[in-house]
Scaffold this active site. Structure first.
Site, short mmCIF file in Angstrom:
data_model
loop_
_atom_site.label_atom_id
_atom_site.label_comp_id
_atom_site.label_asym_id
_atom_site.label_seq_id
_atom_site.Cartn_x
_atom_site.Cartn_y
_atom_site.Cartn_z
N HIS A 191 0.62 1.34 -13.14
CA HIS A 191 1.31 0.13 -13.63
C HIS A 191 2.80 0.46 -13.77
O HIS A 191 3.15 1.50 -14.32
CB HIS A 191 0.72 -0.29 -14.97
CG HIS A 191 1.33 -1.54 -15.51
ND1 HIS A 191 1.06 -2.78 -14.97
CD2 HIS A 191 2.21 -1.74 -16.51
CE1 HIS A 191 1.75 -3.69 -15.62
NE2 HIS A 191 2.46 -3.09 -16.57
N ALA A 208 9.12 6.98 -8.35
CA ALA A 208 8.44 7.75 -9.39
C ALA A 208 6.93 7.55 -9.32
O ALA A 208 6.15 8.49 -9.54
CB ALA A 208 8.98 7.36 -10.77
N GLU A 209 6.49 6.33 -9.00
CA GLU A 209 5.06 6.05 -8.87
C GLU A 209 4.44 6.94 -7.79
O GLU A 209 3.36 7.50 -7.96
CB GLU A 209 4.82 4.58 -8.51
CG GLU A 209 5.20 3.61 -9.61
CD GLU A 209 4.92 2.16 -9.22
OE1 GLU A 209 3.85 1.89 -8.66
OE2 GLU A 209 5.78 1.30 -9.49
N ARG A 268 -5.91 -8.11 -8.60
CA ARG A 268 -7.08 -8.82 -9.13
C ARG A 268 -7.51 -8.16 -10.42
O ARG A 268 -7.50 -6.93 -10.52
CB ARG A 268 -8.26 -8.71 -8.15
CG ARG A 268 -8.03 -9.31 -6.81
CD ARG A 268 -8.41 -10.76 -6.74
NE ARG A 268 -9.79 -11.02 -7.11
CZ ARG A 268 -10.24 -12.21 -7.49
NH1 ARG A 268 -9.43 -13.23 -7.58
NH2 ARG A 268 -11.51 -12.38 -7.80
N GLY A 283 0.79 -1.22 0.00
CA GLY A 283 0.00 0.00 0.00
C GLY A 283 0.82 1.27 0.00
O GLY A 283 0.33 2.32 0.43
N SER A 284 2.06 1.21 -0.53
CA SER A 284 2.85 2.45 -0.52
C SER A 284 2.27 3.48 -1.48
O SER A 284 2.31 4.69 -1.21
CB SER A 284 4.32 2.17 -0.83
OG SER A 284 4.50 1.78 -2.17
N ASN A 285 1.69 3.04 -2.59
CA ASN A 285 1.03 4.00 -3.48
C ASN A 285 -0.23 4.57 -2.83
O ASN A 285 -0.53 5.75 -2.98
CB ASN A 285 0.69 3.35 -4.83
CG ASN A 285 1.86 3.38 -5.78
OD1 ASN A 285 2.24 4.44 -6.27
ND2 ASN A 285 2.47 2.23 -6.03
N SER A 338 3.07 4.12 -15.45
CA SER A 338 1.95 4.73 -16.18
C SER A 338 0.71 4.72 -15.30
O SER A 338 0.43 3.73 -14.63
CB SER A 338 1.63 3.92 -17.45
OG SER A 338 2.76 3.72 -18.25
N ASN A 394 -5.57 3.10 -12.58
CA ASN A 394 -4.59 2.14 -12.07
C ASN A 394 -3.19 2.71 -12.30
O ASN A 394 -2.98 3.49 -13.23
CB ASN A 394 -4.72 0.81 -12.83
CG ASN A 394 -3.74 -0.24 -12.33
OD1 ASN A 394 -3.52 -0.39 -11.13
ND2 ASN A 394 -3.13 -0.98 -13.26
N ASP A 431 -4.38 -3.88 -18.14
CA ASP A 431 -3.40 -2.80 -18.35
C ASP A 431 -3.52 -2.16 -19.74
O ASP A 431 -2.51 -1.82 -20.37
CB ASP A 431 -1.96 -3.32 -18.13
CG ASP A 431 -1.77 -3.90 -16.74
OD1 ASP A 431 -2.39 -3.38 -15.79
OD2 ASP A 431 -0.99 -4.85 -16.60
C1 GRF Z 1 3.44 -1.02 -7.57
O1 GRF Z 1 4.66 -1.14 -8.22
C2 GRF Z 1 2.31 -0.90 -8.55
O2 GRF Z 1 2.67 -0.20 -9.71
C3 GRF Z 1 2.08 -2.34 -8.89
O3 GRF Z 1 2.19 -3.02 -7.67
C4 GRF Z 1 3.07 -2.28 -6.80
C5 GRF Z 1 2.28 -2.01 -5.56
O4 GRF Z 1 3.08 -1.46 -4.56
N1 GRF Z 1 0.81 -2.51 -9.56
P1 GRF Z 1 2.38 -0.79 -3.29
O5 GRF Z 1 1.43 -1.83 -2.68
O6 GRF Z 1 1.65 0.43 -3.73
O7 GRF Z 1 3.52 -0.50 -2.36
#
Ligand code: GRF
Length: 199
Positions: free
Chosen positions: A114, A178-179, A96, A18-20, A141, A112, A150
């Protein structure tokens, strides 16, 4: 229900760290931000990101997909999002594939992130595939979600140099940074524009 009517409520779907999700959440607490996180939901009740969200005071919902059809699981996740007033869904490491009924019901409202420069490397193992291909750059992306994996319209990308000696892990770590920068900006711009246009 969302606390702030001036902001677009977003449900974030996760499966793991869940870092994003955390990057989206912390950005939403900066002013001004056009979205707020109304719910963090997961198919994995043990996802560390759920505990993080709960500790931050964000409502959470967990339902294992085991023993359920795709349709049943999608529907339960969608109902949870609706119960919390979400108008948008941000997938953030949600492992999923969503069925077409769910995607149709939320058409144009699911994003999403990716870890590749789409349309390159849909699916898994993106960094290993970029290295095997000898790519000089990698990246991530943010895209709209369709029923194809995707495959939806790309709304934002960030590029990262591939460095000599990079492994899939070292590249993944740099792309992940970068995400964390890209996703909050892309989500804010997307929902902010939609709100301004009265969608
Ligand atoms: C990220 O690299 C995301 O792009 C991919 O899965 C990873 C999830 O990381 N789909 P987090 O759970 O957000 O840390």
């Amino acid at each position: 229900m969302p606390a702030d009517p001036r902001r677009e409520p977003v449900a974030v779907f996760i499966s793991g760290t869940g870092s994003n999700m955390a990057a989206l959440l912390y950005a939403s607490r900066m002013e001004p931000c056009p979205y707020e996180i109304a719910l963090v939901a997961s198919n994995n009740p043990a996802a560390p990101g759920l505990a993080l969200a709960a500790a931050e005071g964000v409502p959470t919902f967990a339902l294992s997909h085991r023993g359920l059809t795709r349709h049943e699981h999608d529907a339960a996740m969608g109902k949870a999002a609706e119960r919390h007033g979400a108008r948008w869904i941000a997938l953030a490491g949600y492992m999923r594939v969503l069925g077409s009924a769910f995607v149709d019901a939320w058409a144009g409202r699911i994003l999403n992130i990716h870890p590749s420069l789409l349309p390159l490397y849909k699916g898994l193992d993106t960094h290993a595939r970029a290295l095997a291909a000898g790519d000089r750059e990698a990246g991530c992306s943010v895209h709209l979600v369709t029923a194809e994996l995707d495959d939806g319209e790309v709304i934002a990308q960030a590029r990262v140099a591939v460095l000599p000696g990079d492994t899939a892990d070292s590249l993944a770590r740099r792309v992940l940074i970068a995400e964390h920068q890209l996703y909050p900006r892309a989500l804010a711009r997307f929902v902010g524009t939609a709100r301004a246009e009265g969608c």
